[in-house]
Enzyme design. Structure first.
Site, PDB file in Angstrom:
ATOM      1  N   GLY A  12      -6.707  -3.237  -9.162  1.00  0.00           N
ATOM      2  CA  GLY A  12      -6.464  -1.816  -8.913  1.00  0.00           C
ATOM      3  C   GLY A  12      -5.244  -1.671  -8.034  1.00  0.00           C
ATOM      4  O   GLY A  12      -4.269  -2.400  -8.199  1.00  0.00           O
ATOM      5  N   CYS A  13      -5.289  -0.772  -7.101  1.00  0.00           N
ATOM      6  CA  CYS A  13      -4.166  -0.561  -6.192  1.00  0.00           C
ATOM      7  C   CYS A  13      -3.904  -1.833  -5.386  1.00  0.00           C
ATOM      8  O   CYS A  13      -4.803  -2.359  -4.741  1.00  0.00           O
ATOM      9  CB  CYS A  13      -4.475   0.607  -5.247  1.00  0.00           C
ATOM     10  SG  CYS A  13      -3.192   0.873  -4.020  1.00  0.00           S
ATOM     11  N   PHE A  14      -2.662  -2.316  -5.411  1.00  0.00           N
ATOM     12  CA  PHE A  14      -2.369  -3.570  -4.725  1.00  0.00           C
ATOM     13  C   PHE A  14      -2.478  -3.462  -3.213  1.00  0.00           C
ATOM     14  O   PHE A  14      -2.631  -4.459  -2.520  1.00  0.00           O
ATOM     15  CB  PHE A  14      -1.041  -4.188  -5.138  1.00  0.00           C
ATOM     16  CG  PHE A  14       0.155  -3.283  -5.282  1.00  0.00           C
ATOM     17  CD1 PHE A  14       0.434  -2.251  -4.419  1.00  0.00           C
ATOM     18  CD2 PHE A  14       1.029  -3.503  -6.328  1.00  0.00           C
ATOM     19  CE1 PHE A  14       1.548  -1.452  -4.571  1.00  0.00           C
ATOM     20  CE2 PHE A  14       2.167  -2.716  -6.501  1.00  0.00           C
ATOM     21  CZ  PHE A  14       2.420  -1.676  -5.618  1.00  0.00           C
ATOM     22  N   TRP A  15      -2.414  -2.257  -2.663  1.00  0.00           N
ATOM     23  CA  TRP A  15      -2.500  -2.108  -1.209  1.00  0.00           C
ATOM     24  C   TRP A  15      -3.832  -2.616  -0.658  1.00  0.00           C
ATOM     25  O   TRP A  15      -3.885  -3.150   0.445  1.00  0.00           O
ATOM     26  CB  TRP A  15      -2.342  -0.648  -0.804  1.00  0.00           C
ATOM     27  CG  TRP A  15      -1.033  -0.014  -1.130  1.00  0.00           C
ATOM     28  CD1 TRP A  15       0.157  -0.634  -1.408  1.00  0.00           C
ATOM     29  CD2 TRP A  15      -0.785   1.383  -1.216  1.00  0.00           C
ATOM     30  NE1 TRP A  15       1.125   0.301  -1.654  1.00  0.00           N
ATOM     31  CE2 TRP A  15       0.580   1.548  -1.545  1.00  0.00           C
ATOM     32  CE3 TRP A  15      -1.576   2.514  -1.038  1.00  0.00           C
ATOM     33  CZ2 TRP A  15       1.164   2.804  -1.689  1.00  0.00           C
ATOM     34  CZ3 TRP A  15      -0.995   3.755  -1.193  1.00  0.00           C
ATOM     35  CH2 TRP A  15       0.355   3.897  -1.510  1.00  0.00           C
ATOM     36  N   GLU A  56      -0.672  -3.190 -11.418  1.00  0.00           N
ATOM     37  CA  GLU A  56      -0.373  -3.505 -10.023  1.00  0.00           C
ATOM     38  C   GLU A  56      -1.095  -4.818  -9.738  1.00  0.00           C
ATOM     39  O   GLU A  56      -2.272  -4.976 -10.078  1.00  0.00           O
ATOM     40  CB  GLU A  56      -0.877  -2.410  -9.089  1.00  0.00           C
ATOM     41  CG  GLU A  56      -0.075  -1.139  -9.189  1.00  0.00           C
ATOM     42  CD  GLU A  56      -0.385  -0.137  -8.083  1.00  0.00           C
ATOM     43  OE1 GLU A  56      -0.958  -0.537  -7.045  1.00  0.00           O
ATOM     44  OE2 GLU A  56      -0.055   1.039  -8.259  1.00  0.00           O
TER      45      GLU A  56
END
Length: 176
Positions: A12-15, A56
């Site tokens: 999902g979101c790499f953050w 991502e």
């Protein structure tokens, strides 16, 4: 010093996963980026559009003599919902797919075993894809170590903090 190992993972979101791996003992490098698509020079904006085919992803480099590969892979499954197809929370689209990008057949088999092992912790089927690793495109500088640099951002507080807490609880020996 042992040979370092690098895995490329999409959660999902790499953050979110970046925040976990940045705090993991034995991890020497975490790079946010894009892979798995057909666009030659993807940007955050183009990847978010869902038209590039890229996900991502993170390239996490670690010392397996300090932190076992099983821990790195366990953190991957702890840091996102691998049973959610093409979505993580409010992030929806193939760019947010759960994916493991393998460099060779041995790594593909290792990832398949990790999925099988992780399945016992989930009631729903894991939908993480196994995809050949193509070109990894490093994300823009603002996306590198995003959590540390934006600690009080609303997304960090509401989305990342709980995931980081879960990782710390599940892997207290490894995640600071």
């Amino acid at each position: 010093m042992s040979d370092l190992r690098t895995l490329t993972l999409g959660a999902g979101c790499f953050w979110c996963l970046d925040a976990v791996y940045q705090r993991t003992i034995g991890v020497t490098s975490v790079i946010s980026g894009y892979t798995g698509g057909q666009t030659p020079d993807p940007t955050y904006r183009s990847v978010c559009s869902g038209t590039t085919g890229h996900a991502e992803a993170l390239r996490v480099t670690f010392d397996p003599e300090v932190v076992p590969t099983e821990v790195i892979l366990g953190l991957f499954f702890t840091g996102h919902d691998p049973t959610s197809l093409n979505a993580q929370g409010y992030d929806v689209g193939t760019q947010y797919r759960s994916a493991m990008f393998y460099a060779d057949e041995a790594e593909k088999a290792e990832f398949a075993r990790a999925i099988e092992d992780a399945q016992k912790h989930f009631d729903r089927p894991i939908v993480t894809t196994l995809e050949p690793l193509g070109i990894f495109h490093e994300a823009e500088p603002v996306h590198q170590d995003f959590y540390t640099n934006n600690r009080f951002n609303g997304y960090c507080r509401v989305i990342i903090d709980p995931k980081l807490s879960k990782a710390r609880k599940s892997y207290a020996e490894w995640v600071s």
